[in-house]
Design an enzyme around this catalytic site. Structure first.
Site, PDB file in Angstrom:
ATOM      1  N   LYS A  47       0.841  -1.213   0.000  1.00 46.53           N
ATOM      2  CA  LYS A  47       0.000   0.000   0.000  1.00 46.53           C
ATOM      3  C   LYS A  47       0.875   1.263   0.000  1.00 46.53           C
ATOM      4  O   LYS A  47       0.668   2.179  -0.782  1.00 46.53           O
ATOM      5  CB  LYS A  47      -0.921   0.032   1.244  1.00 46.53           C
ATOM      6  CG  LYS A  47      -1.740  -1.236   1.428  1.00 46.53           C
ATOM      7  CD  LYS A  47      -2.592  -1.208   2.681  1.00 46.53           C
ATOM      8  CE  LYS A  47      -1.808  -1.138   3.991  1.00 46.53           C
ATOM      9  NZ  LYS A  47      -1.087  -2.375   4.363  1.00 46.53           N
ATOM     10  N   ARG A  92      -9.914   0.373   9.105  1.00 47.05           N
ATOM     11  CA  ARG A  92      -9.387  -0.955   9.433  1.00 47.05           C
ATOM     12  C   ARG A  92     -10.374  -1.779  10.236  1.00 47.05           C
ATOM     13  O   ARG A  92     -10.071  -2.909  10.594  1.00 47.05           O
ATOM     14  CB  ARG A  92      -8.138  -0.750  10.290  1.00 47.05           C
ATOM     15  CG  ARG A  92      -6.838  -1.098   9.609  1.00 47.05           C
ATOM     16  CD  ARG A  92      -5.757  -0.714  10.598  1.00 47.05           C
ATOM     17  NE  ARG A  92      -4.529  -1.365  10.368  1.00 47.05           N
ATOM     18  CZ  ARG A  92      -3.497  -0.830   9.728  1.00 47.05           C
ATOM     19  NH1 ARG A  92      -3.594   0.367   9.220  1.00 47.05           N
ATOM     20  NH2 ARG A  92      -2.375  -1.489   9.620  1.00 47.05           N
ATOM     21  N   ARG A 117      12.355  -4.597   5.099  1.00 43.87           N
ATOM     22  CA  ARG A 117      12.012  -3.199   4.768  1.00 43.87           C
ATOM     23  C   ARG A 117      12.888  -2.213   5.542  1.00 43.87           C
ATOM     24  O   ARG A 117      13.122  -2.351   6.732  1.00 43.87           O
ATOM     25  CB  ARG A 117      10.543  -2.936   5.096  1.00 43.87           C
ATOM     26  CG  ARG A 117      10.186  -1.459   5.014  1.00 43.87           C
ATOM     27  CD  ARG A 117       8.712  -1.216   4.980  1.00 43.87           C
ATOM     28  NE  ARG A 117       8.011  -1.696   6.151  1.00 43.87           N
ATOM     29  CZ  ARG A 117       6.695  -1.636   6.296  1.00 43.87           C
ATOM     30  NH1 ARG A 117       5.949  -1.160   5.317  1.00 43.87           N
ATOM     31  NH2 ARG A 117       6.127  -2.081   7.382  1.00 43.87           N
ATOM     32  N   ARG A 145      11.366  -0.187  11.168  1.00 45.81           N
ATOM     33  CA  ARG A 145      10.269   0.075  12.091  1.00 45.81           C
ATOM     34  C   ARG A 145      10.291  -0.919  13.246  1.00 45.81           C
ATOM     35  O   ARG A 145      10.627  -2.086  13.043  1.00 45.81           O
ATOM     36  CB  ARG A 145       8.938  -0.049  11.344  1.00 45.81           C
ATOM     37  CG  ARG A 145       8.344   1.260  10.956  1.00 45.81           C
ATOM     38  CD  ARG A 145       7.220   1.124   9.972  1.00 45.81           C
ATOM     39  NE  ARG A 145       6.097   0.318  10.413  1.00 45.81           N
ATOM     40  CZ  ARG A 145       4.990   0.138   9.710  1.00 45.81           C
ATOM     41  NH1 ARG A 145       4.869   0.725   8.528  1.00 45.81           N
ATOM     42  NH2 ARG A 145       4.013  -0.610  10.146  1.00 45.81           N
ATOM     43  N   ARG A 190      -0.061  -8.509  13.874  1.00 47.39           N
ATOM     44  CA  ARG A 190      -0.615  -7.568  12.882  1.00 47.39           C
ATOM     45  C   ARG A 190      -1.487  -8.324  11.873  1.00 47.39           C
ATOM     46  O   ARG A 190      -2.540  -7.842  11.465  1.00 47.39           O
ATOM     47  CB  ARG A 190       0.522  -6.815  12.170  1.00 47.39           C
ATOM     48  CG  ARG A 190       1.219  -5.811  13.098  1.00 47.39           C
ATOM     49  CD  ARG A 190       2.580  -5.385  12.580  1.00 47.39           C
ATOM     50  NE  ARG A 190       2.532  -4.590  11.380  1.00 47.39           N
ATOM     51  CZ  ARG A 190       3.596  -4.310  10.623  1.00 47.39           C
ATOM     52  NH1 ARG A 190       4.799  -4.774  10.979  1.00 47.39           N
ATOM     53  NH2 ARG A 190       3.475  -3.568   9.554  1.00 47.39           N
TER      54      ARG A 190
HETATM   55  P1  AP5 Z   1       4.981  -1.427   1.877  1.00 42.29           P
HETATM   56  O1  AP5 Z   1       4.446  -0.799   0.643  1.00 42.29           O
HETATM   57  O2  AP5 Z   1       5.809  -0.568   2.770  1.00 42.29           O
HETATM   58  O3  AP5 Z   1       3.815  -2.168   2.674  1.00 42.29           O
HETATM   59  P2  AP5 Z   1       2.460  -1.616   3.304  1.00 42.29           P
HETATM   60  O4  AP5 Z   1       1.311  -2.336   2.686  1.00 42.29           O
HETATM   61  O5  AP5 Z   1       2.409  -0.120   3.261  1.00 42.29           O
HETATM   62  O6  AP5 Z   1       2.640  -2.176   4.777  1.00 42.29           O
HETATM   63  P3  AP5 Z   1       2.650  -1.514   6.212  1.00 42.29           P
HETATM   64  O7  AP5 Z   1       3.470  -2.421   7.071  1.00 42.29           O
HETATM   65  O8  AP5 Z   1       3.067  -0.080   6.187  1.00 42.29           O
HETATM   66  O9  AP5 Z   1       1.143  -1.622   6.573  1.00 42.29           O
HETATM   67  P4  AP5 Z   1       0.518  -1.783   7.924  1.00 42.29           P
HETATM   68  O10 AP5 Z   1      -0.889  -1.711   7.512  1.00 42.29           O
HETATM   69  O11 AP5 Z   1       0.888  -2.928   8.754  1.00 42.29           O
HETATM   70  O12 AP5 Z   1       1.149  -0.560   8.766  1.00 42.29           O
HETATM   71  P5  AP5 Z   1       0.572   0.850   9.179  1.00 42.29           P
HETATM   72  O13 AP5 Z   1       1.715   1.781   9.185  1.00 42.29           O
HETATM   73  O14 AP5 Z   1      -0.654   1.193   8.398  1.00 42.29           O
HETATM   74  O15 AP5 Z   1       5.845  -2.711   1.448  1.00 42.29           O
HETATM   75  C1  AP5 Z   1       6.546  -3.483   2.386  1.00 42.29           C
HETATM   76  C2  AP5 Z   1       7.936  -3.862   1.853  1.00 42.29           C
HETATM   77  O16 AP5 Z   1       7.809  -4.686   0.706  1.00 42.29           O
HETATM   78  C3  AP5 Z   1       8.766  -2.653   1.414  1.00 42.29           C
HETATM   79  O17 AP5 Z   1      10.097  -2.864   1.804  1.00 42.29           O
HETATM   80  C4  AP5 Z   1       8.639  -2.629  -0.113  1.00 42.29           C
HETATM   81  O18 AP5 Z   1       9.824  -2.140  -0.723  1.00 42.29           O
HETATM   82  C5  AP5 Z   1       8.391  -4.079  -0.453  1.00 42.29           C
HETATM   83  N1  AP5 Z   1       7.400  -4.247  -1.522  1.00 42.29           N
HETATM   84  C6  AP5 Z   1       6.276  -3.513  -1.718  1.00 42.29           C
HETATM   85  N2  AP5 Z   1       5.607  -3.971  -2.788  1.00 42.29           N
HETATM   86  C7  AP5 Z   1       6.315  -5.023  -3.260  1.00 42.29           C
HETATM   87  C8  AP5 Z   1       6.119  -5.937  -4.362  1.00 42.29           C
HETATM   88  N3  AP5 Z   1       5.058  -5.827  -5.174  1.00 42.29           N
HETATM   89  N4  AP5 Z   1       7.055  -6.903  -4.544  1.00 42.29           N
HETATM   90  C9  AP5 Z   1       8.137  -7.019  -3.718  1.00 42.29           C
HETATM   91  N5  AP5 Z   1       8.380  -6.176  -2.682  1.00 42.29           N
HETATM   92  C10 AP5 Z   1       7.468  -5.200  -2.458  1.00 42.29           C
HETATM   93  O19 AP5 Z   1       0.066   0.572  10.693  1.00 42.29           O
HETATM   94  C11 AP5 Z   1       0.956   0.350  11.751  1.00 42.29           C
HETATM   95  C12 AP5 Z   1       0.175   0.264  13.072  1.00 42.29           C
HETATM   96  O20 AP5 Z   1      -0.530   1.505  13.317  1.00 42.29           O
HETATM   97  C13 AP5 Z   1      -0.925  -0.799  13.135  1.00 42.29           C
HETATM   98  O21 AP5 Z   1      -0.401  -2.054  13.483  1.00 42.29           O
HETATM   99  C14 AP5 Z   1      -1.862  -0.202  14.223  1.00 42.29           C
HETATM  100  O22 AP5 Z   1      -1.367  -0.428  15.526  1.00 42.29           O
HETATM  101  C15 AP5 Z   1      -1.806   1.286  13.951  1.00 42.29           C
HETATM  102  N6  AP5 Z   1      -2.878   1.737  13.012  1.00 42.29           N
HETATM  103  C16 AP5 Z   1      -2.682   2.281  11.782  1.00 42.29           C
HETATM  104  N7  AP5 Z   1      -3.869   2.579  11.205  1.00 42.29           N
HETATM  105  C17 AP5 Z   1      -4.826   2.214  12.101  1.00 42.29           C
HETATM  106  C18 AP5 Z   1      -6.255   2.251  12.070  1.00 42.29           C
HETATM  107  N8  AP5 Z   1      -6.935   2.727  10.999  1.00 42.29           N
HETATM  108  N9  AP5 Z   1      -6.925   1.771  13.154  1.00 42.29           N
HETATM  109  C19 AP5 Z   1      -6.280   1.298  14.226  1.00 42.29           C
HETATM  110  N10 AP5 Z   1      -4.922   1.222  14.315  1.00 42.29           N
HETATM  111  C20 AP5 Z   1      -4.201   1.684  13.248  1.00 42.29           C
END
Ligand code: AP5
Length: 241
Positions: A40, A115, A154, A187, A198
Site C-alpha cells: 500500500k 481498518r 524493509r 520500524r 498484525r
Molecule cells: P509497503 O508498501 O511498505 O507495505 P504496506 O502495505 O504499506 O505495509 P505496512 O506495514 O506499512 O502496513 P501496515 O498496515 O501494517 O502498517 P501501518 O503503518 O498502516 O511494502 C513493504 C515492503 O515490501 C517494502 O520494503 C517494499 O519495498 C516491499 N514491496 C512492496 N511492494 C512489493 C512488491 N510488489 N514486490 C516485492 N516487494 C514489495 O500501521 C501500523 C500500526 O498503526 C498498526 O499495526 C496499528 O497499531 C496502527 N494503526 C494504523 N492505522 C490504524 C487504524 N486505521 N486503526 C487502528 N490502528 C491503526
C-alpha cells in the site's frame, strides 16, 4: 503567504506547473486496503502524483505522534508496538481533521484506514456530511506467506517516507537514502513476532471491511504478490476504467 520571495523561482515554477496539470485530473476518493507489507505504502506515492490526491496513512500519522510524544502518541505507542489496533475514536478523529487539508481538495488516498467496520461506517458519515463518497477500494490481495520476507527486509527513510527493501528494492548504498544520503531505519513493529499479531488483527478486524465495501460494489482486487511495477500497471488499469 509570508516569505514567498524567499522561495526559489524554480520551485515556484514547478508548483505552478503541478497545479496546472492537477486542474485537468478527475477527483478521486480511494481506499487502499491489505495486510502489512502488501504494498500500500509503495503504490500510494505513485497514485498520489498521478491524480494529485492527498495521501493519508494513519500508521505514518500515528508514528509521527509517537515520535513527537504527543498525548495521542503516548496512548498509541504501546498498542502499536504489540501489533494491535489503536482505538477507533482516535483514528477517526485524526482522519476527520486531515481531510480538511487543502491538499485533499481533489480527493484522497486512505492508506491503512478504515481498518474496522466501525471506522468504515464513521468514514461514510464523515463523507456524507461533505456530500461526497468513496469511489474505489483497492484490495491488495496477497498470501500471508510472502509477507514476512517483505516486512523484515524493509528499510525506511523517516523524513521522506521513502521505502526500500534489502532484496526487492535495495538502496544504491546499503543503509542510506538514495537522495539525501541520510541513514535508513527499520520500524519497531517490523519483526516476525509482531507481524503475527498484525496479521491476526488484519484477518479478524480488517477483512470484514472488504466485505463491507464489496456489498457496495466498489472493490477492485489486485494481485499484490506481483513485482511492484506490475502492481502499478494493475492499479492504473483500475483507476482509468
Ligand atoms: P509497503 O508498501 O511498505 O507495505 P504496506 O502495505 O504499506 O505495509 P505496512 O506495514 O506499512 O502496513 P501496515 O498496515 O501494517 O502498517 P501501518 O503503518 O498502516 O511494502 C513493504 C515492503 O515490501 C517494502 O520494503 C517494499 O519495498 C516491499 N514491496 C512492496 N511492494 C512489493 C512488491 N510488489 N514486490 C516485492 N516487494 C514489495 O500501521 C501500523 C500500526 O498503526 C498498526 O499495526 C496499528 O497499531 C496502527 N494503526 C494504523 N492505522 C490504524 C487504524 N486505521 N486503526 C487502528 N490502528 C491503526
Amino acid at each position: 503567504m509570508a516569505g514567498l520571495e524567499d522561495v526559489p523561482s524554480m520551485d515556484l515554477m514547478n508548483e505552478l506547473l503541478r497545479r496546472m496539470k492537477c486542474s485537468t485530473k478527475p477527483d478521486k476518493r480511494l481506499i487502499l486496503i491489505g495486510p502489512p507489507g502488501s504494498g500500500k505504502g509503495t503504490q500510494s506515492p505513485i497514485i498520489k502524483d498521478e491524480y494529485c490526491l492527498c495521501h493519508l496513512a494513519t500508521g505514518d500519522m500515528l508514528r509521527a505522534a509517537v515520535a513527537a510524544k504527543t498525548p495521542l502518541g503516548l496512548k498509541a505507542k504501546e498498542v502499536m508496538d504489540k501489533g494491535e489496533l489503536v482505538s477507533d475514536d482516535l483514528v477517526v478523529g485524526i482522519i476527520d481533521e486531515a481531510l480538511k487539508k487543502p491538499s485533499c481538495q481533489k480527493g484522497f488516498i486512505l492508506d491503512g484506514f478504515p481498518r474496522t467496520v466501525t471506522q468504515a461506517q464513521k468514514l461514510d458519515e464523515m463523507l456524507e456530511k461533505r456530500g461526497v463518497k468513496v469511489d474505489k477500494v483497492l484490495n491488495f490481495a496477497i498470501d500471508d506467506a510472502i509477507l514476512e520476507d517483505r516486512i523484515t527486509g524493509r528499510w525506511i527513510h523517516p523524513s521522506s517516507g521513502r521505502t526500500y527493501h534489502t532484496k526487492f528494492a535495495p538502496p544504491k548504498a546499503p543503509g542510506v537514502d538514495d537522495f539525501t544520503g541520510e541513514p535508513l531505519i527499520q520500524r519497531k513493529d517490523d519483526t516476525a513476532a509482531v507481524l503475527k499479531s498484525r496479521l491476526e488483527a488484519f484477518h479478524k478486524q480488517t477483512e470484514p471491511v472488504i466485505d463491507y465495501y464489496t456489498k457496495k460494489s466498489i472493490v477492485a482486487n489486485l494481485h499484490a504478490e506481483k513485482p511492484p511495477k506490475d502492481v502499478t500497471v494493475e492499479v492504473q488499469k483500475v483507476l482509468s476504467s
